[in-house]
Design an enzyme around this catalytic site. Structure first.
Site, PDB file in Angstrom:
ATOM      1  N   ASP A   9       0.942  -1.082   0.032  1.00 33.60           N
ATOM      2  CA  ASP A   9      -0.023  -0.076  -0.225  1.00 33.60           C
ATOM      3  C   ASP A   9       1.179   1.815   0.229  1.00 33.60           C
ATOM      4  O   ASP A   9       1.763   0.957   0.718  1.00 33.60           O
ATOM      5  CB  ASP A   9      -0.827  -0.354   0.924  1.00 33.60           C
ATOM      6  CG  ASP A   9      -2.019   0.796   1.531  1.00 33.60           C
ATOM      7  OD1 ASP A   9      -1.825   2.100   0.078  1.00 33.60           O
ATOM      8  OD2 ASP A   9      -2.691   1.067   2.207  1.00 33.60           O
ATOM      9  N   ASP A 105      -3.341   2.903  -5.838  1.00 36.86           N
ATOM     10  CA  ASP A 105      -1.924   2.613  -5.045  1.00 36.86           C
ATOM     11  C   ASP A 105      -2.203   1.391  -4.152  1.00 36.86           C
ATOM     12  O   ASP A 105      -1.335   1.365  -3.326  1.00 36.86           O
ATOM     13  CB  ASP A 105      -2.334   4.257  -3.932  1.00 36.86           C
ATOM     14  CG  ASP A 105      -3.787   3.908  -3.044  1.00 36.86           C
ATOM     15  OD1 ASP A 105      -4.272   2.951  -3.712  1.00 36.86           O
ATOM     16  OD2 ASP A 105      -3.316   4.569  -2.434  1.00 36.86           O
ATOM     17  N   GLU A 106      -3.068   0.132  -4.015  1.00 37.67           N
ATOM     18  CA  GLU A 106      -2.465  -1.154  -3.587  1.00 37.67           C
ATOM     19  C   GLU A 106      -2.542  -2.026  -4.899  1.00 37.67           C
ATOM     20  O   GLU A 106      -3.046  -2.254  -5.386  1.00 37.67           O
ATOM     21  CB  GLU A 106      -3.672  -1.173  -2.602  1.00 37.67           C
ATOM     22  CG  GLU A 106      -3.534   0.149  -1.562  1.00 37.67           C
ATOM     23  CD  GLU A 106      -5.524  -0.321  -0.934  1.00 37.67           C
ATOM     24  OE1 GLU A 106      -5.772  -1.560  -0.579  1.00 37.67           O
ATOM     25  OE2 GLU A 106      -5.843   0.346  -0.888  1.00 37.67           O
TER      26      GLU A 106
END
Length: 411
Positions: A9, A105-106
């Site tokens: 993350d 974003d993960e």
């Protein structure tokens, strides 16, 4: 062999990238937010300094400024964030081909059977992202996707948390039930009502009771809480089947009557129908979402007699759903429309009303309009009825709304 799954993350992703490119704001409270003028004035993310002021994601900008008068607000730069997302993926690809995104974003990574341990790989990735890209990540290391995700959230920023079969009860079971993936506010409130406050409470509840109060989701959450998630991490080149196509918007002003709603719905329905045709899809179920000025929201859906990708049919159903379910106690702030239940065969039965022929004619007209807009721009041709309320119809969700890769499916 036990699996080794990482969840990576990127910490405060949008704000971190903005601060990287703007050294002058790096040591100040920064938030990335939408436009106040277009009423998308909420915090999308903020840096660590801004977090100390108690700012939260989704908070209105005016409220954030009351908490932090010196807050610097920058508009989102999605092409830049997409570029950094791809750069992160290149780092991950040095370790495995099993990479499944969960947002921009993960990502989950399956590194089972590698020479190095999951912790060693996580340390390398954390170090490389910081050195090569200039941003930080938090990583969860576990034996399944759910606890890997929980691990990346457990300690931030720039941290690694290992949740194993030996320690998951000590770490996970003491956390609030809302920390478990897919336990949203509504589900959390319902669980709390029955005295289920932690993940451990979910794990130790009677599974049949959870199924009674939450349906099938109750069984899924019981499995997750007990570490029994067996869902796989997808291959990086694997494309998940599209389940629905939709668009939504926060309106430039409050909607005060049915004609306001129809104006906005028409723009959304035309965008959705265009995207359906671009992907060669036709759907049978129309879903609308409505949120009023008190931030109370609801969704409703209806199945159509036949699959369609024609905006007029989608709009007609959307308005019928709206009129049947809204009483105008408050004005409206945002609307959404989506189409699902796709039929890949497109087999249609002709009837005496001529509905199939009419749908085919409308589809040809809208396909021609698609071609004109691709060549001359979105506003080269518009419906005359939309010109009356240009303040509501002058947006382009097809081109402007960024769709981020979100994926999770229980096998």
């Amino acid at each position: 062999m036990d699996r080794t799954v990482l969840h990576v993350d990127c910490n405060k992703f949008y704000a971190s990238v903005e601060c990287l490119y703007r050294p002058e704001i790096r040591n100040k409270p920064v938030a990335v937010g939408g436009s106040t003028e277009s009423r998308h004035g909420i915090i999308l993310t903020k840096n660590e300094i801004a977090s100390k002021y108690g700012l939260t994601v989704g908070e209105p900008l005016w409220k954030a400024r009351q908490k932090c008068p010196d807050l610097i607000i920058v508009p989102p730069n999605y092409p830049l964030y997409l570029r950094f997302s791809k750069l992160c993926r290149r780092v991950f690809e040095d370790y495995t081909d099993l990479i499944e995104p969960f947002g921009l974003d993960e990502c989950w990574l399956d590194v089972t059977g590698m020479e190095k341990s999951g912790l060693e790989i996580a340390e390398e990735i954390r170090s490389r992202i910081k050195t090569e890209l200039g941003i930080t990540v938090s990583i969860g290391v576990s034996f399944n996707k759910i606890f890997a995700k929980l691990g990346s959230d457990y300690k931030k920023p720039d941290a690694i948390t290992v949740i194993s079969k030996e320690n998951f009860k000590d770490i996970a079971w003491n956390l609030p039930c809302g920390d478990l993936l897919f336990v949203g506010r509504s589900t959390s409130r319902r669980l709390n009502y029955y005295g289920i406050n932690t993940i451990g409470d979910i794990a130790n509840s009677d599974i049949e009771f959870l199924k009674r109060i939450l349906g099938k989701n109750g069984e899924t959450l019981w499995l997750f809480a007990n570490g029994l998630d067996s869902s796989r991490v997808r291959h990086k080149d694997e494309i998940e089947d599209v389940k629905s196509v939709g668009n939504s918007t926060t309106t430039p002003r409050d909607l005060v009557d049915d004609m306001d709603v129809k104006t906005v719905f028409r723009v959304l329905c035309e965008s959705v129908s265009t995207r359906l045709r671009e992907q060669g899809l036709k759907g049978r179920t129309v879903t609308i979402s409505v949120r009023d000025t008190e931030l109370v929201s609801f969704t409703r859906q209806r199945a159509l007699p036949a699959c369609t990708n024609v905006s007029t049919e989608i709009l007609k159903t959307a308005m019928e759903l709206f009129r049947a379910n809204y009483d105008w106690k408050n004005h409206i702030r945002s609307l959404g429309v989506s189409v699902s239940d796709f039929d890949m065969q497109f087999c249609e039965q002709f009837d005496l009303t001529g509905s199939v022929e009419r749908r085919e004619k409308e589809e040809k007209i809208e396909t021609t309009v698609d071609a004109l807009k691709r060549r001359f721009g979105n506003y080269c041709i518009q419906r005359a009825c939309q010109l009356e309320r240009r303040d509501l119809s002058g947006f382009n969700p097809h081109d402007e709304h960024i769709i981020h890769p979100i994926g999770y499916k229980v096998s």
